[in-house]
Design an enzyme around this catalytic site. Structure first.
Site, PDB file in Angstrom:
ATOM      1  N   ASP A   1       0.863  -1.177   0.000  1.00 39.07           N
ATOM      2  CA  ASP A   1       0.000   0.000   0.000  1.00 39.07           C
ATOM      3  C   ASP A   1       0.902   1.230   0.000  1.00 39.07           C
ATOM      4  O   ASP A   1       2.116   1.125   0.246  1.00 39.07           O
ATOM      5  CB  ASP A   1      -0.888  -0.011   1.263  1.00 39.07           C
ATOM      6  CG  ASP A   1      -1.781   1.213   1.336  1.00 39.07           C
ATOM      7  OD1 ASP A   1      -2.463   1.507   0.345  1.00 39.07           O
ATOM      8  OD2 ASP A   1      -1.792   1.906   2.385  1.00 39.07           O
ATOM      9  N   SER A   2       0.294   2.395  -0.206  1.00 44.05           N
ATOM     10  CA  SER A   2       1.063   3.630  -0.142  1.00 44.05           C
ATOM     11  C   SER A   2       1.559   3.886   1.277  1.00 44.05           C
ATOM     12  O   SER A   2       2.494   4.651   1.473  1.00 44.05           O
ATOM     13  CB  SER A   2       0.187   4.789  -0.599  1.00 44.05           C
ATOM     14  OG  SER A   2      -1.007   4.811   0.163  1.00 44.05           O
TER      15      SER A   2
ATOM     16  N   TYR B   1      -0.531   8.415  -2.327  1.00 39.03           N
ATOM     17  CA  TYR B   1      -0.587   8.153  -3.762  1.00 39.03           C
ATOM     18  C   TYR B   1      -1.827   8.830  -4.388  1.00 39.03           C
ATOM     19  O   TYR B   1      -1.862   9.067  -5.590  1.00 39.03           O
ATOM     20  CB  TYR B   1      -0.696   6.643  -4.033  1.00 39.03           C
ATOM     21  CG  TYR B   1       0.574   5.844  -3.857  1.00 39.03           C
ATOM     22  CD1 TYR B   1       1.736   6.390  -3.311  1.00 39.03           C
ATOM     23  CD2 TYR B   1       0.617   4.506  -4.267  1.00 39.03           C
ATOM     24  CE1 TYR B   1       2.883   5.620  -3.168  1.00 39.03           C
ATOM     25  CE2 TYR B   1       1.769   3.744  -4.132  1.00 39.03           C
ATOM     26  CZ  TYR B   1       2.895   4.299  -3.573  1.00 39.03           C
ATOM     27  OH  TYR B   1       4.032   3.535  -3.438  1.00 39.03           O
ATOM     28  N   GLY B   2      -2.807   9.091  -3.537  1.00 39.15           N
ATOM     29  CA  GLY B   2      -4.136   9.488  -4.026  1.00 39.15           C
ATOM     30  C   GLY B   2      -4.214  10.791  -4.778  1.00 39.15           C
ATOM     31  O   GLY B   2      -5.201  11.059  -5.461  1.00 39.15           O
TER      32      GLY B   2
ATOM     33  N   CYS C   1      -3.807  -0.977  -2.003  1.00 40.05           N
ATOM     34  CA  CYS C   1      -4.098   0.436  -2.272  1.00 40.05           C
ATOM     35  C   CYS C   1      -5.076   0.560  -3.435  1.00 40.05           C
ATOM     36  O   CYS C   1      -4.811   0.069  -4.538  1.00 40.05           O
ATOM     37  CB  CYS C   1      -2.781   1.135  -2.604  1.00 40.05           C
ATOM     38  SG  CYS C   1      -2.956   2.871  -2.972  1.00 40.05           S
ATOM     39  N   ASN C   2      -6.197   1.240  -3.192  1.00 39.21           N
ATOM     40  CA  ASN C   2      -7.190   1.424  -4.263  1.00 39.21           C
ATOM     41  C   ASN C   2      -6.628   2.276  -5.396  1.00 39.21           C
ATOM     42  O   ASN C   2      -6.932   2.043  -6.561  1.00 39.21           O
ATOM     43  CB  ASN C   2      -8.437   2.110  -3.713  1.00 39.21           C
ATOM     44  CG  ASN C   2      -9.351   1.176  -2.959  1.00 39.21           C
ATOM     45  OD1 ASN C   2     -10.382   0.765  -3.464  1.00 39.21           O
ATOM     46  ND2 ASN C   2      -8.975   0.823  -1.735  1.00 39.21           N
ATOM     47  N   THR C   3      -5.793   3.255  -5.039  1.00 44.29           N
ATOM     48  CA  THR C   3      -5.227   4.130  -6.066  1.00 44.29           C
ATOM     49  C   THR C   3      -4.298   3.325  -6.980  1.00 44.29           C
ATOM     50  O   THR C   3      -4.404   3.401  -8.208  1.00 44.29           O
ATOM     51  CB  THR C   3      -4.459   5.290  -5.392  1.00 44.29           C
ATOM     52  OG1 THR C   3      -5.349   5.972  -4.507  1.00 44.29           O
ATOM     53  CG2 THR C   3      -3.929   6.261  -6.414  1.00 44.29           C
TER      54      THR C   3
ATOM     55  N   GLU D   1      -6.343   8.984   9.598  1.00 42.89           N
ATOM     56  CA  GLU D   1      -5.013   8.815  10.210  1.00 42.89           C
ATOM     57  C   GLU D   1      -4.903   9.590  11.513  1.00 42.89           C
ATOM     58  O   GLU D   1      -4.208   9.191  12.442  1.00 42.89           O
ATOM     59  CB  GLU D   1      -3.915   9.240   9.222  1.00 42.89           C
ATOM     60  CG  GLU D   1      -3.810   8.248   8.090  1.00 42.89           C
ATOM     61  CD  GLU D   1      -2.543   8.350   7.263  1.00 42.89           C
ATOM     62  OE1 GLU D   1      -1.630   9.109   7.612  1.00 42.89           O
ATOM     63  OE2 GLU D   1      -2.484   7.649   6.237  1.00 42.89           O
TER      64      GLU D   1
ATOM     65  N   CYS E   1     -11.351   3.036  -0.787  1.00 39.27           N
ATOM     66  CA  CYS E   1     -10.072   3.538  -0.295  1.00 39.27           C
ATOM     67  C   CYS E   1      -9.745   2.783   0.989  1.00 39.27           C
ATOM     68  O   CYS E   1     -10.647   2.477   1.785  1.00 39.27           O
ATOM     69  CB  CYS E   1     -10.168   5.036  -0.020  1.00 39.27           C
ATOM     70  SG  CYS E   1      -8.682   5.725   0.747  1.00 39.27           S
ATOM     71  N   THR E   2      -8.458   2.515   1.183  1.00 35.46           N
ATOM     72  CA  THR E   2      -8.035   1.730   2.343  1.00 35.46           C
ATOM     73  C   THR E   2      -8.495   2.311   3.681  1.00 35.46           C
ATOM     74  O   THR E   2      -8.711   1.585   4.638  1.00 35.46           O
ATOM     75  CB  THR E   2      -6.498   1.663   2.381  1.00 35.46           C
ATOM     76  OG1 THR E   2      -5.975   2.982   2.178  1.00 35.46           O
ATOM     77  CG2 THR E   2      -5.959   0.733   1.321  1.00 35.46           C
ATOM     78  N   HIS E   3      -8.599   3.637   3.740  1.00 37.32           N
ATOM     79  CA  HIS E   3      -8.858   4.286   5.025  1.00 37.32           C
ATOM     80  C   HIS E   3     -10.341   4.332   5.417  1.00 37.32           C
ATOM     81  O   HIS E   3     -10.660   4.563   6.571  1.00 37.32           O
ATOM     82  CB  HIS E   3      -8.359   5.730   4.990  1.00 37.32           C
ATOM     83  CG  HIS E   3      -6.864   5.853   4.983  1.00 37.32           C
ATOM     84  ND1 HIS E   3      -6.077   5.290   4.007  1.00 37.32           N
ATOM     85  CD2 HIS E   3      -6.022   6.480   5.839  1.00 37.32           C
ATOM     86  CE1 HIS E   3      -4.809   5.579   4.253  1.00 37.32           C
ATOM     87  NE2 HIS E   3      -4.741   6.294   5.357  1.00 37.32           N
TER      88      HIS E   3
HETATM   89  N1  DGL Z   1      -4.077   3.815   0.078  1.00 38.81           N
HETATM   90  C1  DGL Z   1      -4.734   4.856  -0.677  1.00 38.81           C
HETATM   91  C2  DGL Z   1      -5.945   4.286  -1.397  1.00 38.81           C
HETATM   92  O1  DGL Z   1      -6.505   3.289  -0.995  1.00 38.81           O
HETATM   93  C3  DGL Z   1      -5.117   6.028   0.212  1.00 38.81           C
HETATM   94  C4  DGL Z   1      -3.948   6.805   0.762  1.00 38.81           C
HETATM   95  C5  DGL Z   1      -3.154   7.500  -0.321  1.00 38.81           C
HETATM   96  O2  DGL Z   1      -3.675   8.410  -0.994  1.00 38.81           O
HETATM   97  O3  DGL Z   1      -2.010   7.153  -0.492  1.00 38.81           O
HETATM   98  O4  DGL Z   1      -6.350   4.814  -2.382  1.00 38.81           O
END
Ligand code: DGL
Length: 266
Positions: free
Chosen positions: A12-13, A44-45, A75-77, A154, A186-188
């Site tokens: 993940d990012s 990464y987003g 990571c979804n991105t 976060e 998104c992971t969060h």
């Molecule tokens: N992990 C990213 C996602 O799921 C979210 C955090 C980021 O922007 O890096 O898209």
């Protein structure tokens, strides 16, 4: 070492991918896991496709050094932007989080009105929207980028009036479009479920991309005879980051729902 006894690699990012690790531990408790969070280069987003693809290729290369048998792009991105490039470049099976979430959403949507929320890059890539058109051609999708959700999660403001206000502002228009299903892309976002629920209303069905990815990983590993045997002993988890291991260890606890003993910097 037998192929099935090798670890699953997850990247993940940064910290958010621990929501995927949490689901993997639930669904596949006997598997070893090697996790990499690219904390030096997050988020990464809001980066370009080119940059996210470059970082994702590097992340997979790193995980392969640990002899992983299967990789999950938590990571979804990265899943939205880099999955085709990763699959072209590497032979190891690689699972992203988009398709499993869309399959679930299409299966459960009562009237085919599916909302998607994610980072700017995820929503801008239209990856979720394209998958919905492919898998559920009768469905309509409504997408909204929610960039402020990542720092709020976060910060630990998961049950906070500021977060609720932000959620209402992002999700009000979607609510008025009468969506019946919402993909947390998104992971969060699983951490903000309560506030998101308040903003969109009680009757909307949620699809958690982390949970669906874990279920799909289980299905694929079972199909391919790659599940690790219980008799092989305690699985063991290793966590790597590219910066600030201590911060990852402390904050990660909330995302993983478990204490993280040790984080290594690479
Ligand atoms: N992990 C990213 C996602 O799921 C979210 C955090 C980021 O922007 O890096 O898209």
């Amino acid at each position: 070492m037998a192929q099935r006894d090798r670890p699953i690699g997850i990247f993940d990012s940064g910290i958010g991918g621990l929501t995927v690790v949490r689901e993997i531990i639930k669904e596949l408790p006997d598997e070893k896991i090697v996790y990499f969070g690219d904390t030096a280069r997050l988020p990464y987003g809001n980066k370009s496709a080119r940059t996210v693809i470059k970082f994702s290729l590097e992340n997979v290369k790193l995980l392969l050094k640990f002899g992983v048998k299967f990789i999950i792009v938590a990571c979804n991105t990265s899943s939205s932007l880099a999955l085709p490039a990763l699959r072209r470049r590497f032979k190891v099976p690689i699972l992203g989080v988009i398709r499993p979430a869309v399959e679930k959403a299409v299966r459960i949507t009562p009237a085919g009105r599916i909302g998607i929320i994610g980072t700017r890059a995820t929503i801008g890539s239209s990856c979720y929207q394209r998958e919905i058109r492919k898998i559920g051609p009768g469905c309509k999708s409504f997408a909204q980028a929610c960039p402020l959700f990542v720092p709020l999660a976060e910060e630990g403001w998961t049950n906070d009036e500021v977060t609720l206000k932000v959620a209402r502002r992002y999700l009000g228009p979607m609510r008025r479009k009468n969506i019946d299903t919402l993909i947390l892309g998104c992971t969060h976002y699983p951490l903000l479920k309560k506030m998101i629920r308040k903003a969109v209303g009680a009757r909307i069905k949620f699809v958690d991309s982390a949970k669906e990815a874990a279920l799909e990983a289980k299905r694929m590993l079972t199909r391919d005879g790659l599940r690790r045997r219980r008799a092989s002993g305690f699985p063991g988890y290793r966590f790597f980051v590219s910066d600030e291991p201590e911060r990852f260890r402390k904050t990660g606890r909330r995302f993983l729902d478990k204490k993280i003993e040790f984080v290594e910097k690479v």
